[in-house]
Write a protein that holds these residues in place. Sequence first.
Motif, PDB file in Angstrom:
ATOM      1  N   ALA A   1      -9.110 -14.110  15.841  1.00 33.87           N
ATOM      2  CA  ALA A   1      -8.181 -15.235  15.927  1.00 33.87           C
ATOM      3  C   ALA A   1      -8.801 -16.423  16.657  1.00 33.87           C
ATOM      4  N   THR A  25     -11.771 -18.202   8.054  1.00 31.71           N
ATOM      5  CA  THR A  25     -11.121 -16.910   7.882  1.00 31.71           C
ATOM      6  C   THR A  25     -11.712 -16.210   6.661  1.00 31.71           C
ATOM      7  N   ILE A  81      -6.177 -10.430   7.841  1.00 35.52           N
ATOM      8  CA  ILE A  81      -5.088 -10.073   6.934  1.00 35.52           C
ATOM      9  C   ILE A  81      -5.268 -10.644   5.531  1.00 35.52           C
ATOM     10  N   ARG A  90      -7.881  -4.408   8.734  1.00 34.12           N
ATOM     11  CA  ARG A  90      -6.466  -4.440   9.123  1.00 34.12           C
ATOM     12  C   ARG A  90      -6.293  -4.648  10.625  1.00 34.12           C
ATOM     13  N   ASP A  91      -6.955  -3.829  11.426  1.00 38.03           N
ATOM     14  CA  ASP A  91      -6.702  -3.822  12.863  1.00 38.03           C
ATOM     15  C   ASP A  91      -7.291  -5.029  13.585  1.00 38.03           C
ATOM     16  N   GLY A 111      -7.295  -7.944  12.324  1.00 37.82           N
ATOM     17  CA  GLY A 111      -6.449  -9.081  11.967  1.00 37.82           C
ATOM     18  C   GLY A 111      -6.942  -9.931  10.825  1.00 37.82           C
TER      19      GLY A 111
END
Length: 316
Positions: free
Chosen positions: A195, A73, A109, A104-105, A107
């Motif tokens: 993800a 990540t 985060i 942001r969009d 993911g």
Amino acid sequence: MGGDHGASTLLGPGDDAAIVSTPDGRTLISIDTQVQDQDFRLRWTNGYRTTGFDVGWKAAAQNLSDINAMGATATSMVVSLTLPPETPVSWVEDLASGLAAAIRDLGAINCSVAGGDLGRGREISVTVAVLGTLAGGNAVLRSGARAGDVLALAGTVGRAAAGLALLESEWDAGALAVEQRELLDVQCRPRPPLAAGPLARATGATAMMDISDGLVRDGTRLAVASNAVLDLNQADLDRLAESLRPASDLLLVDPMAWVLGGGEDHGLLATFPPDVQLPPGFTAIGSVQAPGINSGPGVTIAGHAAGTRGWDHFAE
């Protein structure tokens, strides 16, 4: 640039260097560059005008995808901009908005823009370096595929290439149908499945990589690193090609060339042991086999050699 800091950025823009934490004790790093008239055009043949938002989004997406392909990540990124003096300030502000929106969009985060640099040049050049963490466990490399593994895809292939073909065509961007305009969006604002990388690692993926230069070219890289053959299913390739008909019928081209050779969707190609249930988001598209006695590692389609080259940054 980039909005609020992520938890891993202890000190962001404003000093000579950023400070980021590395809770895992290991840091992944990747870097990529977009150059005007090499990687994008400010105005395309079909009339589409590339916005700063487009360039910022793509700069973030392609680098986040590389971290994703290791099963990790992203935690922070730094950005270097080279700009002609006549570049409007609004274009640069739009680029910053695109970077932040992609983070942001898509993911990511835990990621934020930690700093960067600004310089003057003859054309726009955007370089992004992104840092990532594994949070325990090992990264998924290209070299772990083994005979008997299932070959799977997360995300898309061919759609960004179809969008590029539309951008370089004479068909007016403003007159395209919704399905065709969506293909432009994949080229200008790709959506890597962020993800999927960490999930694949947790599920037991044996090898994985980002598809940035085409299914066959990148698949060959994975195959060579693993000393294996990746055999693609013809029926799955046909299904992927059929989804590109809105562009291929308009341009009168074979969509299979986009599926096999088109890059920049930034999907994931991964291999899994045969007894592992594929994680959500992944679809089987082939299998891993041992190299033959008279043939080395590479990519085949239903047992036959695949000849598509894919994207080469230094080709004429």
